[in-house]
Design an enzyme around this catalytic site. Structure first.
Site, PDB file in Angstrom:
ATOM      1  N   GLY A   1       2.590 -17.652  57.853  1.00 54.96           N
ATOM      2  CA  GLY A   1       1.400 -18.478  57.640  1.00 54.96           C
ATOM      3  C   GLY A   1       1.013 -18.452  56.177  1.00 54.96           C
ATOM      4  N   GLY A   2      -0.067 -19.126  55.863  1.00 57.96           N
ATOM      5  CA  GLY A   2      -0.524 -19.191  54.498  1.00 57.96           C
ATOM      6  C   GLY A   2      -0.909 -17.829  53.944  1.00 57.96           C
TER       7      GLY A   2
ATOM      8  N   GLY B   1       0.531 -14.796  54.991  1.00 61.10           N
ATOM      9  CA  GLY B   1       1.528 -13.740  55.128  1.00 61.10           C
ATOM     10  C   GLY B   1       2.469 -13.968  56.291  1.00 61.10           C
ATOM     11  CB  SER B   2       5.618 -12.405  57.066  1.00 63.00           C
ATOM     12  OG  SER B   2       5.996 -12.990  55.857  1.00 63.00           O
ATOM     13  CB  VAL B   3       3.385 -13.307  62.163  1.00 57.79           C
ATOM     14  CG1 VAL B   3       2.956 -12.659  63.480  1.00 57.79           C
ATOM     15  CG2 VAL B   3       2.189 -13.949  61.475  1.00 57.79           C
TER      16      VAL B   3
ATOM     17  CE  LYS C   1      -1.792 -14.146  60.170  1.00 61.65           C
ATOM     18  NZ  LYS C   1      -2.886 -14.950  60.638  1.00 61.65           N
TER      19      LYS C   1
ATOM     20  CG  ASP D   1      -6.977 -22.741  59.343  1.00 63.02           C
ATOM     21  OD1 ASP D   1      -6.856 -23.970  59.186  1.00 63.02           O
ATOM     22  OD2 ASP D   1      -6.097 -21.931  58.999  1.00 63.02           O
TER      23      ASP D   1
HETATM   24  N1  LIG Z   1      -0.464 -12.850  68.336  1.00 63.97           N
HETATM   25  C1  LIG Z   1       0.655 -13.548  68.172  1.00 63.97           C
HETATM   26  N2  LIG Z   1       1.592 -13.586  69.134  1.00 63.97           N
HETATM   27  C2  LIG Z   1       2.719 -14.311  68.979  1.00 63.97           C
HETATM   28  N3  LIG Z   1       3.011 -15.039  67.892  1.00 63.97           N
HETATM   29  C3  LIG Z   1       2.126 -15.044  66.895  1.00 63.97           C
HETATM   30  C4  LIG Z   1       0.914 -14.312  66.966  1.00 63.97           C
HETATM   31  N4  LIG Z   1       0.222 -14.522  65.819  1.00 63.97           N
HETATM   32  C5  LIG Z   1       0.963 -15.362  65.077  1.00 63.97           C
HETATM   33  N5  LIG Z   1       2.115 -15.682  65.704  1.00 63.97           N
HETATM   34  C6  LIG Z   1       3.169 -16.565  65.207  1.00 63.97           C
HETATM   35  O1  LIG Z   1       3.187 -16.542  63.806  1.00 63.97           O
HETATM   36  C7  LIG Z   1       2.965 -17.861  63.284  1.00 63.97           C
HETATM   37  C8  LIG Z   1       2.209 -17.744  61.986  1.00 63.97           C
HETATM   38  O2  LIG Z   1       0.881 -17.383  62.265  1.00 63.97           O
HETATM   39  P1  LIG Z   1      -0.252 -17.381  61.180  1.00 63.97           P
HETATM   40  O3  LIG Z   1      -1.541 -17.310  61.916  1.00 63.97           O
HETATM   41  O4  LIG Z   1       0.025 -16.329  60.191  1.00 63.97           O
HETATM   42  O5  LIG Z   1      -0.072 -18.723  60.394  1.00 63.97           O
HETATM   43  P2  LIG Z   1      -0.315 -20.224  60.781  1.00 63.97           P
HETATM   44  O6  LIG Z   1      -1.443 -20.306  61.732  1.00 63.97           O
HETATM   45  O7  LIG Z   1       0.989 -20.827  61.232  1.00 63.97           O
HETATM   46  O8  LIG Z   1      -0.672 -20.847  59.373  1.00 63.97           O
HETATM   47  P3  LIG Z   1      -1.970 -20.593  58.461  1.00 63.97           P
HETATM   48  O9  LIG Z   1      -1.850 -19.274  57.833  1.00 63.97           O
HETATM   49  O10 LIG Z   1      -1.889 -21.704  57.476  1.00 63.97           O
HETATM   50  O11 LIG Z   1      -3.168 -20.681  59.357  1.00 63.97           O
HETATM   51  C9  LIG Z   1       2.224 -18.597  64.392  1.00 63.97           C
HETATM   52  O12 LIG Z   1       2.366 -19.976  64.322  1.00 63.97           O
HETATM   53  C10 LIG Z   1       2.893 -18.001  65.626  1.00 63.97           C
HETATM   54  O13 LIG Z   1       4.097 -18.657  65.872  1.00 63.97           O
END
Ligand SMILES: Nc1ncnc2c1ncn2[C@@H]1O[C@H](COP(=O)(O)OP(=O)(O)OP(=O)(O)O)[C@@H](O)[C@H]1O
Length: 413
Positions: free
Chosen positions: A57-58, A60-62, A76, A174
């Protein structure tokens, strides 16, 4: 590596065990957060192996992780640029940790070791709506009509809870398809409270920096002495008043929810540059078809006609109510829940025109865009608190961090 709270690791935080008065203050009121060591999370993610990376995501990495107790988690890791100080980080944790609702992702805990800022969430098995329903056919999940209604109602309930039941109220800031995660039963969970800020109950709005995926950034470049303005249109979830003036109210979330609702019914993303002009912006298209009395044409063709047309059109109308240009015309989320569940009628006469990019480009700029340019904008403002309350927050090119691709329209002032 220095450890901020060595005596707390692996433990549920109890303010009673804390000795340092500053830390004591930071942690006061936080009862349900587990503090993980960096090493614990390293082991749980197999050294943050790329194979376990499930998203970026914006901020960091998950990573998918298996915790010591066998539970699966989503870890995250906040990017260096978006790392907050301990105090801000813990403030965020404080907010998140106390929030519990069936339609909100649960925060298990965090890691604040040395430079690391890591959030540990409940792992959701079925990914996000962005990657499944709107993922261009790369998912095996079939979203039938009943599932979609359940998802829409669940998201609305989660947001109504944040907006109206919590004290102080919380605006998510968001709401978008990638922040709606699905558990094994396809129950929707709103994620990413990292950007959520408290709105004191007696404050109607706070003017603040735009966070997360930006809908619009207004940049005035110092070198060209504000002779040019760069309008960037991203994924289109942002309410105009939030995108342009940074005015954050719950009504801005309701706009984003309206966009999401229409996406779920239609099965398409709210912007699609490959479509003919006039169809590229989903809300614009929805408004046009509403005026022509042809809303049913928008419903996802992949449903093969197996849906309740009256209900689908009602949902689209609710989407239009939520995305109205005038924020105060947008219904509250509790009303939205009632309309979605049929406890309250949808009054067609209340639907006024939506807030559309094309409208406010003309309004605010007064000229047509000269050309389209694709560019990588480094978003994530680290705007100083001094500029947080200024309408011109976004005119500062400011510090930039996370990369997000936008289609920008380069205009004369
Ligand atoms: N609790 C979770 N369980 C499973 N997958 C997750 C979870 N949290 C995040 N992810 C995965 O990681 C991805 C990235 O999540 P993140 O919230 O960091 O960014 P985003 O929502 O895609 O973008 P932004 O940071 O711009 O809001 C998600 O789209 C999802 O696929």
């Amino acid at each position: 590596m220095t450890c901020c709270f060595p005596f707390l690791f692996g433990k549920r935080i109890k303010s009673s065990v804390i000795r340092d008065p500053d830390i004591d203050e930071e942690f006061s009121g936080i009862q349900n957060v587990i503090l993980y060591t960096y090493n614990e999370l390293r082991v749980a993610t197999d050294d943050f192996s790329p194979a376990n990376k499930i998203g970026e995501g914006g901020f960091g990495s998950v990573y998918k992780a298996r915790l010591k107790d066998g539970k699966m988690a989503a870890v995250k890791v906040l990017a260096a640029e978006s790392r907050q100080g301990v105090k801000e980080f813990l403030t965020e944790i404080n907010v998140i940790s106390e929030i519990e609702h069936e339609n909100l992702v649960k925060l298990y805990g965090c890691c604040v070791e040395g430079n690391h800022r890591i959030l540990v969430y409940n792992y959701l098995e079925n990914n996000s709506l962005a990657q499944t329903l709107l993922g261009g056919g790369y998912s095996n999940i079939h979203f039938n009509w009943q599932t979609r209604t359940r998802i829409c109602i669940g998201i609305a309930r989660g947001l109504a809870f944040l907006h109206e039941e919590l004290r102080p109220h919380i605006a998510h800031r968001d709401i978008k398809a990638s922040n709606i995660l699905l558990d094994k039963d396809l129950t929707p969970k709103i994620s990413d409270f990292g950007l959520a800020k408290l709105i004191p109950a007696n404050v109607t709005h706070v003017s603040t920096r735009v966070a997360g995926t930006m809908g619009i950034i207004l940049l005035a470049c110092a070198e060209i002495k504000q002779n040019y303005r760069l309008f960037c249109w991203g994924k289109g979830y942002l309410a105009p008043e939030y995108a342009i003036r940074g005015q954050l109210t719950r009504k801005a979330d309701i706009y984003s929810f309206g966009v999401l609702l229409v996406e779920i019914v239609t099965g398409r993303c709210n912007t699609n540059a490959r479509l003919p002009a006039g169809e590229q912006y989903l809300i614009e298209r929805t408004w046009t078809l509403y005026e022509q009395g042809e809303l049913a044409r928008l419903v996802d063709v992949s449903l093969n006609g197996e849906f309740d047309a009256e209900e689908a059109c009602k949902f689209l109308k609710i989407g239009l109510l939520c995305t109205q240009d005038v924020p105060k015309f947008r219904p509250s989320m509790s009303s939205v829940v009632k309309m979605l569940t049929g406890e309250m009628d949808v009054d067609d006469s209340k639907i006024t025109n939506p807030g559309l990019i094309s409208d406010f480009m003309d309004l605010k700029v007064g000229v047509k865009p000269k050309s389209n340019v694709d560019m990588k904008i480094l978003s994530s403002y680290n705007a100083s608190s001094a500029s947080d309350n200024q309408d011109t927050t976004m005119t500062s090119a400011a510090s930039t961090a996370a990369t997000t691709t936008f289609t920008a329209q380069y205009c004369s002032p």
